[in-house]
Design a protein around this motif. Sequence first.
Motif, PDB file in Angstrom:
ATOM      1  N   ASN A  62      41.456  43.701  42.781  1.00 34.45           N
ATOM      2  CA  ASN A  62      41.918  43.383  41.429  1.00 34.45           C
ATOM      3  C   ASN A  62      42.987  42.299  41.494  1.00 34.45           C
ATOM      4  OD1 ASN A  62      40.371  45.379  40.028  1.00 34.45           O
ATOM      5  ND2 ASN A  62      41.781  46.933  40.800  1.00 34.45           N
ATOM      6  N   THR A  63      43.310  41.708  40.359  1.00 36.63           N
ATOM      7  CA  THR A  63      44.328  40.651  40.311  1.00 36.63           C
ATOM      8  C   THR A  63      45.706  41.139  40.753  1.00 36.63           C
ATOM      9  OG1 THR A  63      44.635  41.093  37.960  1.00 36.63           O
ATOM     10  CG2 THR A  63      43.180  39.254  38.540  1.00 36.63           C
ATOM     11  N   ASP A  64      45.961  42.445  40.606  1.00 36.58           N
ATOM     12  CA  ASP A  64      47.256  42.989  41.041  1.00 36.58           C
ATOM     13  C   ASP A  64      47.281  43.342  42.536  1.00 36.58           C
ATOM     14  OD1 ASP A  64      45.749  45.307  41.151  1.00 36.58           O
ATOM     15  OD2 ASP A  64      46.977  46.421  39.709  1.00 36.58           O
ATOM     16  N   GLY A  65      46.161  43.082  43.243  1.00 35.82           N
ATOM     17  CA  GLY A  65      46.109  43.315  44.679  1.00 35.82           C
ATOM     18  C   GLY A  65      45.528  44.655  45.105  1.00 35.82           C
ATOM     19  N   THR A  66      45.244  45.535  44.142  1.00 35.82           N
ATOM     20  CA  THR A  66      44.663  46.828  44.491  1.00 35.82           C
ATOM     21  C   THR A  66      43.153  46.687  44.736  1.00 35.82           C
ATOM     22  OG1 THR A  66      44.306  47.400  42.166  1.00 35.82           O
ATOM     23  CG2 THR A  66      46.361  48.151  43.189  1.00 35.82           C
ATOM     24  N   VAL A  67      42.632  47.503  45.635  1.00 25.82           N
ATOM     25  CA  VAL A  67      41.207  47.481  45.973  1.00 25.82           C
ATOM     26  C   VAL A  67      40.455  48.405  45.023  1.00 25.82           C
ATOM     27  CG1 VAL A  67      39.532  47.932  47.811  1.00 25.82           C
ATOM     28  CG2 VAL A  67      41.757  46.971  48.375  1.00 25.82           C
TER      29      VAL A  67
END
Length: 183
Positions: A51-56
């Motif tokens: 995701n754009t926030d870095g979460t998978v």
Amino acid sequence: KRQYQRRVHGSEKNTETNSVTEGEIVIINDDNFVVSIAGKEGRIPLSEITNTDGTVKYSVGDKITVMIIGTRGENLSLSYKKVLQKAKFDEFFAKYGEEPENVIVEGVVTSVKPRAGFIVQDDEGMEYFMPMAQGFLKAVGAVGKKIKAIVLKAKPETSSIVISRRKLIEEKKKKKKKKKTLR
């Protein structure tokens, strides 16, 4: 015995190039994730499921739909991003018909492929390819530039759409010239 039957049944899955199939995520590391399909494995860059926030978005053991780009020996070349792109491509054809040539699109240049062309993405996330010769742009400073272009050709079998900024600019010039000669 039951495990063997499941494995044989699973190996009948389609592993042809450009086919879309479901696999299981078996490994996730810092750079990529590994998907198992019909006893074969393929790596995909982790960025395709981040995701754009870095979460998978997925975990090990999750089922995921991927496109088989090709094979390298026993390993598969896979893409999750291409599955998403194919869905957008199908929507594009549903909207503009089987021959979408001359449709005008707007988007932002997201990347430059050296000696090849530009990748342009519209507001819905649809990606287009614009060859260097059709860009009327310099590669340096092109990323982030918002442009309008016209569809030159679309290839359903590869889910690709080629656009031209040059053709759109030339058509506008012709129209202006025509208006001046009519006066």
